[in-house]
Enzyme design. Structure first.
Site, PDB file in Angstrom:
ATOM      1  N   CYS A   1      31.590  46.119  37.763  1.00 40.20           N
ATOM      2  CA  CYS A   1      30.307  45.457  38.005  1.00 40.20           C
ATOM      3  C   CYS A   1      29.141  46.368  37.692  1.00 40.20           C
ATOM      4  O   CYS A   1      28.039  45.901  37.440  1.00 40.20           O
ATOM      5  CB  CYS A   1      30.208  45.015  39.455  1.00 40.20           C
ATOM      6  SG  CYS A   1      31.667  44.147  40.003  1.00 40.20           S
TER       7      CYS A   1
ATOM      8  N   SER B   1      42.949  37.433  46.093  1.00 42.18           N
ATOM      9  CA  SER B   1      42.479  36.813  44.846  1.00 42.18           C
ATOM     10  C   SER B   1      43.625  36.670  43.853  1.00 42.18           C
ATOM     11  O   SER B   1      44.456  37.575  43.723  1.00 42.18           O
ATOM     12  CB  SER B   1      41.372  37.684  44.248  1.00 42.18           C
ATOM     13  OG  SER B   1      41.054  37.235  42.950  1.00 42.18           O
TER      14      SER B   1
HETATM   15  C1  PLP Z   1      38.147  41.697  42.370  1.00 42.84           C
HETATM   16  C2  PLP Z   1      37.770  41.923  43.788  1.00 42.84           C
HETATM   17  C3  PLP Z   1      37.081  40.936  44.528  1.00 42.84           C
HETATM   18  C4  PLP Z   1      36.595  39.664  43.909  1.00 42.84           C
HETATM   19  O1  PLP Z   1      37.610  38.743  43.615  1.00 42.84           O
HETATM   20  P1  PLP Z   1      37.257  37.576  42.540  1.00 42.84           P
HETATM   21  O2  PLP Z   1      38.427  36.652  42.658  1.00 42.84           O
HETATM   22  O3  PLP Z   1      37.145  38.255  41.214  1.00 42.84           O
HETATM   23  O4  PLP Z   1      35.986  36.955  42.979  1.00 42.84           O
HETATM   24  C5  PLP Z   1      36.800  41.192  45.844  1.00 42.84           C
HETATM   25  N1  PLP Z   1      37.165  42.336  46.418  1.00 42.84           N
HETATM   26  C6  PLP Z   1      37.836  43.302  45.770  1.00 42.84           C
HETATM   27  C7  PLP Z   1      38.235  44.548  46.490  1.00 42.84           C
HETATM   28  C8  PLP Z   1      38.149  43.125  44.430  1.00 42.84           C
HETATM   29  O5  PLP Z   1      38.794  44.104  43.767  1.00 42.84           O
END
Ligand code: PLP
Length: 386
Positions: free
Chosen positions: A328, A202
């Protein structure tokens, strides 16, 4: 008051150099990567460069294995739904193995699939959040079509034995997906050496922009599409590409690769300073990350006789920004699914705070936290006991 941000696992600030790389694609270089003319080619070239930068970061064999998505969450969804729905339709099976400490992007996707005829094994973990390889082996069935286990946990930083997990998956010919959102930039990732089929990352967790992710799809791994439409991303993900965000993620990936050693050493240094300071000033602490297998930068601490939400609010008033178990779940009093999976007693889970450190974290900031936090804790404990 100067704020101190210690929530880098939730998101990281955009790196100034990354912002500079993105800027032209908001303004004069606004072309659609699908167009044939000069504007289109300009956009396409920028996307291709970013694809190569990401491929280099994870040592992919070819940049054609890199697919840009709208987020890490979307990449997780794409990997899991795309692969399992195709395999099920081909009569290969309907069983998925994952762990009980995955990000909700994986867990909730698996819950959704359970309602649609899939069976899911959620592997338990030890008290620090690692899966047991024997339990993984025992969970494998003839009908298992996918194993999805994260690399580094976002709440406590624990590193899964990914190499061994890949080995087991390979022995059984089962495709493996890993959510590597929290490990890229901190740990070495070589998708070829590992032999993973699918890997998620991400943008905004590595000092790139939000709203952009990547799914690495090893050549030969077949997936159904999630988003249907035009032929973008080699028919893998329709929709005109978000060129500025893709360029930003590419630049962020390049910095992440170049600076990984220095970055990891910096994170280790400031994290240990925080841990040592806490130990020196406070008692009744429990660290929930693995003592040996923990990515640098994350310190997940349970404070005895403390209510975590209140602590976070008190720290916020002092200008210190941290998280409870997971971003979250904050706002609710339920302990996070990760802390529950570690088997942490609710009394301790309630008093848990995640410090996650990053590029801009300084020793002076840590010292300021250490000057304020023990006082806050002592006050709260006095009140708590009444
Ligand atoms: C932040 C995160 C995500 C989600 O990524 P986004 O781009 O915010 O949707 C998925 N997995 C982990 C382990 C994360 O820390």
């Amino acid at each position: 008051m100067q704020r101190i941000y210690l929530d880098y696992n939730a998101t990281t600030p955009l790196r100034p150099e990354v912002r500079d790389a993105m800027m032209p694609y908001f303004t004069e270089a606004f072309g659609n990567g699908a167009s044939i003319h000069a504007y289109g080619r300009e956009a396409r070239n920028a996307i291709d460069t970013a694809r190569e930068q990401v491929a280099a970061l994870i040592s992919a064999k070819s940049s054609s294995e890199i697919v840009f998505t709208g987020s890490g969450t979307e990449a997780d969804n794409h990997a899991i739904k795309g692969l399992t729905e195709l395999e099920k339709s081909r009569g290969k099976g309907n069983h998925i193995i994952t762990s009980s400490v995955e990000h909700h992007a994986v867990l909730h996707t698996c819950h959704y699939l359970e309602q649609r005829g899939f069976e899911v094994t959620y592997l338990p973990v030890d008290r620090y959040g690692r899966v047991c390889l024997e339990q993984l082996r025992a969970a494998i069935r003839d009908t298992t079509v996918l194993i999805s286990i994260m690399h580094v946990n976002n709440e406590n930083g624990t590193i899964q034995p990914l190499e061994e997990i890949c080995e087991i998956a390979r022995e059984h010919g089962i495709p493996l997906h890993t959510d590597a959102v929290q490990s890229v930039g901190k740990l070495d990732i070589d998708v070829q050496a590992l032999g993973v089929n699918l890997l998620t990352l991400s943008g905004h967790k590595i000092y790139g922009p939000k709203g952009i992710g990547v799914l690495y799809i090893r050549r030969g791994t077949r997936l159904a599409n999630l988003v249907h439409g035009g032929s973008h991303e080699r028919n893998r993900r329709a929709g005109s590409e978000n060129v500025p965000a893709i360029v930003g993620l590419g630049a962020a990936a390049e910095f992440a690769k170049r600076e990984q050693g220095v970055y990891a050493a910096h994170l280790h240094n400031v994290t240990e300073r925080l841990r040592e300071g806490l130990d020196a000033h406070l008692s009744g602490l429990h660290y929930n990350g693995h003592p040996d297998y923990c990515a640098p930068g994350t310190l997940n601490v349970s404070f005895e006789n403390i209510e975590g939400e209140s602590l976070i609010l008190r720290l916020d008033m002092e200008g210190i920004c941290v998280s409870t178990g997971s971003a979250c779940t904050s706002g609710s009093m339920e302990p996070s699914h990760v802390l529950a999976a570690l088997g942490l007693p609710p009394r301790l889970a309630q008093g848990t705070v995640r410090f996650s450190l990053g590029r801009n974290t300084t020793e002076a900031e840590i010292d300021e936290v250490l000057a304020k936090l023990p006082k806050v804790i002592q006050q709260m404990r006095t009140l708590y006991r009444g």
